[in-house]
Scaffold this active site. Structure first.
Site, PDB file in Angstrom:
ATOM      1  N   TRP A 127      40.478  20.653  -7.422  1.00  0.00           N
ATOM      2  CA  TRP A 127      41.137  19.277  -6.569  1.00  0.00           C
ATOM      3  C   TRP A 127      40.014  19.248  -5.247  1.00  0.00           C
ATOM      4  O   TRP A 127      39.717  18.190  -4.795  1.00  0.00           O
ATOM      5  CB  TRP A 127      42.479  19.939  -5.931  1.00  0.00           C
TER       6      TRP A 127
ATOM      7  N   TRP B  21      46.047  14.211   2.709  1.00  0.00           N
ATOM      8  CA  TRP B  21      47.019  13.220   3.241  1.00  0.00           C
ATOM      9  C   TRP B  21      47.335  12.000   2.491  1.00  0.00           C
ATOM     10  O   TRP B  21      48.365  11.481   2.496  1.00  0.00           O
ATOM     11  CB  TRP B  21      46.356  12.699   4.636  1.00  0.00           C
TER      12      TRP B  21
HETATM   13  C1  LIG Z   1      48.191  16.900   3.942  1.00  0.00           C
HETATM   14  C2  LIG Z   1      47.065  18.061   3.497  1.00  0.00           C
HETATM   15  C3  LIG Z   1      45.997  18.531   4.522  1.00  0.00           C
HETATM   16  C4  LIG Z   1      45.108  19.294   3.900  1.00  0.00           C
HETATM   17  N1  LIG Z   1      44.087  19.434   4.746  1.00  0.00           N
HETATM   18  C5  LIG Z   1      42.901  20.449   4.239  1.00  0.00           C
HETATM   19  C6  LIG Z   1      42.017  20.742   5.009  1.00  0.00           C
HETATM   20  O1  LIG Z   1      41.608  20.160   6.180  1.00  0.00           O
HETATM   21  N2  LIG Z   1      40.912  21.426   4.536  1.00  0.00           N
HETATM   22  C7  LIG Z   1      41.239  22.409   3.204  1.00  0.00           C
HETATM   23  O2  LIG Z   1      40.316  22.841   2.913  1.00  0.00           O
HETATM   24  N3  LIG Z   1      42.284  21.973   2.559  1.00  0.00           N
HETATM   25  C8  LIG Z   1      43.202  21.210   3.082  1.00  0.00           C
HETATM   26  N4  LIG Z   1      44.306  20.822   2.348  1.00  0.00           N
HETATM   27  C9  LIG Z   1      44.455  21.475   0.830  1.00  0.00           C
HETATM   28  C10 LIG Z   1      45.066  22.930   0.958  1.00  0.00           C
HETATM   29  O3  LIG Z   1      46.343  22.861   1.549  1.00  0.00           O
HETATM   30  C11 LIG Z   1      44.211  23.864   1.316  1.00  0.00           C
HETATM   31  O4  LIG Z   1      42.990  24.126   0.586  1.00  0.00           O
HETATM   32  C12 LIG Z   1      44.945  25.290   1.053  1.00  0.00           C
HETATM   33  O5  LIG Z   1      46.196  25.377   1.987  1.00  0.00           O
HETATM   34  C13 LIG Z   1      44.030  26.485   1.681  1.00  0.00           C
HETATM   35  O6  LIG Z   1      44.709  27.581   1.534  1.00  0.00           O
HETATM   36  P1  LIG Z   1      44.016  28.813   0.704  1.00  0.00           P
HETATM   37  O7  LIG Z   1      42.290  28.893   1.210  1.00  0.00           O
HETATM   38  O8  LIG Z   1      44.628  30.087   0.653  1.00  0.00           O
HETATM   39  O9  LIG Z   1      44.012  28.170  -0.641  1.00  0.00           O
HETATM   40  P2  LIG Z   1      44.159  28.622  -2.098  1.00  0.00           P
HETATM   41  O10 LIG Z   1      45.503  28.185  -2.757  1.00  0.00           O
HETATM   42  O11 LIG Z   1      43.681  29.946  -2.282  1.00  0.00           O
HETATM   43  O12 LIG Z   1      42.974  27.867  -3.089  1.00  0.00           O
HETATM   44  C14 LIG Z   1      41.574  28.215  -3.155  1.00  0.00           C
HETATM   45  C15 LIG Z   1      40.985  27.145  -2.437  1.00  0.00           C
HETATM   46  O13 LIG Z   1      40.802  25.976  -3.293  1.00  0.00           O
HETATM   47  C16 LIG Z   1      40.902  24.667  -2.075  1.00  0.00           C
HETATM   48  N5  LIG Z   1      42.172  23.975  -2.316  1.00  0.00           N
HETATM   49  C17 LIG Z   1      43.229  24.421  -2.751  1.00  0.00           C
HETATM   50  N6  LIG Z   1      44.070  23.410  -2.730  1.00  0.00           N
HETATM   51  C18 LIG Z   1      43.582  22.430  -2.505  1.00  0.00           C
HETATM   52  C19 LIG Z   1      43.965  20.938  -2.327  1.00  0.00           C
HETATM   53  N7  LIG Z   1      45.243  20.519  -2.450  1.00  0.00           N
HETATM   54  N8  LIG Z   1      43.116  20.020  -2.070  1.00  0.00           N
HETATM   55  C20 LIG Z   1      41.700  20.407  -1.980  1.00  0.00           C
HETATM   56  N9  LIG Z   1      41.281  21.768  -2.140  1.00  0.00           N
HETATM   57  C21 LIG Z   1      42.226  22.717  -2.381  1.00  0.00           C
HETATM   58  C22 LIG Z   1      40.486  25.178  -0.964  1.00  0.00           C
HETATM   59  O14 LIG Z   1      39.186  25.216  -0.789  1.00  0.00           O
HETATM   60  C23 LIG Z   1      40.961  26.743  -1.072  1.00  0.00           C
HETATM   61  O15 LIG Z   1      40.700  27.372  -0.093  1.00  0.00           O
HETATM   62  C24 LIG Z   1      45.242  19.925   2.576  1.00  0.00           C
HETATM   63  C25 LIG Z   1      46.306  19.728   1.744  1.00  0.00           C
HETATM   64  C26 LIG Z   1      47.233  18.731   2.287  1.00  0.00           C
HETATM   65  C27 LIG Z   1      48.555  18.371   1.429  1.00  0.00           C
END
Ligand SMILES: Cc1cc2nc3c(=O)[nH]c(=O)nc-3n(C[C@H](O)[C@H](O)[C@H](O)COP(=O)(O)OP(=O)(O)OC[C@H]3O[C@@H](n4cnc5c(N)ncnc54)[C@H](O)[C@@H]3O)c2cc1C
Length: 456
Positions: free
Chosen positions: A275, A380
């Site tokens: 994603w 978003w």
């Molecule tokens: C409204 C909204 C705003 C967001 N803003 C950001 C932001 O500013 N920066 C950001 O890195 N992510 C953002 N995300 C995506 C996601 O929420 C975060 O990447 C995730 O919560 C980070 O937690 P983690 O590192 O433990 O992810 P994990 O669940 O461990 O996932 C591993 C990595 O995969 C990527 N990832 C995971 N989910 C998503 C996703 N839905 N979209 C894109 N990449 C993803 C990230 O790089 C993440 O670190 C957003 C999602 C939403 C719905």
């Protein structure tokens, strides 16, 4: 003498620009501090703090390889071409190496820098190290970018299986005896990021811990904000303390048959990384997104209410809906918000309150430690149904049901809403003096968002 220009790639390993520059001769490194640009980009104080810590680790690591690290402060990107050229001339630099970035201002900055350098017989050599696959290379049979995630993902998996060498570049060889590089203090408001890894070594450790102890349950547990079930690698990826290629390389070492598997925690985790990839590729191929455009043109017809008081209540965790409020307090207090809660809060702002998703996008960026333009914009626009392969417009999260489903015992909510301490069962999840009634908000949103029925 070669020059490596660090940006959002604060690492020695899997850094093609650094690796190549060092192969080509003796090398120095530079970093531009651009406070006004960072303010314009709404970088959160907690991310500035993490950046400062990461830069100081990088500075020491470069010093141990004998590479001098220069820090240059200018206001914003506009000042870089001239300053970089003058810097190169003063040191007799023959080549500038950097890793490319996906955001529009950064791309435009690099075009201007390249032009300035070329005027003096130099050039900017760019390497792609921010995505798994070069943006533009994941194509439909008609040679276009995918508009739906699942076929994009499947094509990525095929490329990963058949075409890509994920082996990370090693850190370069030491050049000289150790040099003492400067300690850096960034000139902007900071909020402590202590506890978040800031060095490459700490980041690998976090990845290793996640792979060893949590990844197998990721598919079952990742939606529950009270559980430590996700990797928390987002901040490190956002600043490039680790690359996504390194992450996937180590993942495949631990699960060699992953690319042929269809379920389980590691598969779902790789999906999430894809994603990230999807949103980056869309961003590069649709530069208007970087200037605030909705992906769907029909979204320009949504009539937002944009009520300032409602927006403030949302920011302050005062909507009356416990899960939304606890999540917004988590963001404000810790600079972090769980993915499920980001979806719920983004949906609530854009659909329940009918507030333009760009207001929320900006607020998140101002507070998140992992603030990242492409993923934030993608998230978003997904939640507001205006994006590429977004949530259908008629799907409107019910914040109370989300609460009962993903925080059934209120463990997360109680961390932030102490007035809920004595409540249990259904009462815990019920809104108290909600700023908007769910059924009313739902009907209003269905009407306002029905303009998205039109294709395009
Ligand atoms: C409204 C909204 C705003 C967001 N803003 C950001 C932001 O500013 N920066 C950001 O890195 N992510 C953002 N995300 C995506 C996601 O929420 C975060 O990447 C995730 O919560 C980070 O937690 P983690 O590192 O433990 O992810 P994990 O669940 O461990 O996932 C591993 C990595 O995969 C990527 N990832 C995971 N989910 C998503 C996703 N839905 N979209 C894109 N990449 C993803 C990230 O790089 C993440 O670190 C957003 C999602 C939403 C719905």
């Amino acid at each position: 003498m070669q020059l490596v220009w660090f940006r959002k790639d604060l690492r020695l390993n899997d850094n093609p620009a650094l690796y190549q520059a060092c192969l080509d001769g003796p090398c120095r490194a530079v970093y531009f501090v651009t406070p006004k640009q960072w303010q314009a980009h709404d970088i959160a104080p907690i991310q500035i703090d993490l950046m400062e810590r990461a830069l100081n680790h990088l500075s020491a690591d470069l010093g141990s390889l004998g590479i001098q690290f220069h820090i240059i402060e200018v206001d914003d990107f506009n000042a870089i071409p001239e300053r970089l050229l003058a810097f190169c001339q003063s040191l007799n630099i023959t080549g500038v190496y950097a890793n490319s970035e996906v955001e529009i201002n950064e791309i435009e900055r690099d075009i201007k820098v390249d032009k300035a350098l070329k005027s003096s017989g130099l050039a900017l050599r760019l390497y792609q190290a921010d995505c798994l696959i070069d943006p533009g290379q994941v194509q439909t049979q008609q040679g276009e970018m995918f508009k739906v995630f699942t076929p994009f993902k499947n094509r990525c998996l095929k490329i990963l299986r058949e075409e890509i060498n994920l082996q990370p570049y090693p850190a370069p060889q030491a050049q000289n005896s150790t040099v003492n590089n400067p300690l850096l203090k960034l000139p902007l408001a900071k909020k402590s990021s202590v506890g978040w890894p800031a060095s490459e070594a700490q980041t690998y450790h976090l990845l290793q811990q996640f792979i060893d102890f949590h990844i197998e349950d990721y598919d079952q547990q990742r939606d529950f904000p009270a559980l430590p079930a996700t990797s928390q690698l987002g901040p490190s990826l956002a600043l490039g303390i680790i690359s996504v290629k390194q992450v996937v390389f180590y993942l495949l070492q631990a699960f060699p048959r992953l690319l042929d598997s269809s379920d389980g925690g590691p598969v779902i985790w790789l999906n999430e990384l894809l994603w990230r990839e999807f949103y980056r590729h869309i961003m590069v191929l649709n530069p208007a997104l970087g200037r605030g455009a909705s992906y769907k043109i029909s979204a320009n017809n949504i009539i937002w209410s944009n009520d300032e008081d409602d927006f403030k209540a949302w920011c302050d965790g005062q909507t009356g809906y416990p899960l939304v409020d606890a999540a917004m307090l988590q963001l404000k207090q810790t600079g972090w918000m769980h993915n499920r809660l980001r979806m719920v809060c983004a949906s609530f702002l854009s659909k329940h309150l009918l507030i333009d998703w760009r207001w929320g996008e900006r607020y998140f960026k101002q507070h998140l430690i992992d603030g990242d333009f492409a993923s934030n914009n993608g998230g978003w626009q997904w939640a507001a149904s205006t994006g590429c392969d977004a949530q259908p417009y008629f799907r409107i999260f019910n914040p109370t049901l989300q609460s009962t489903k993903f925080d059934p015992d209120g463990e997360f909510i109680r961390n932030y809403l102490h007035d809920r301490d004595k409540l249990s069962g259904k009462a815990l999840h019920q809104p108290i003096r909600p700023i908007v009634d769910h059924q009313f908000a739902r009907q209003r949103a269905l009407l306002a968002f029905s303009v998205l029925k039109v294709k395009g």
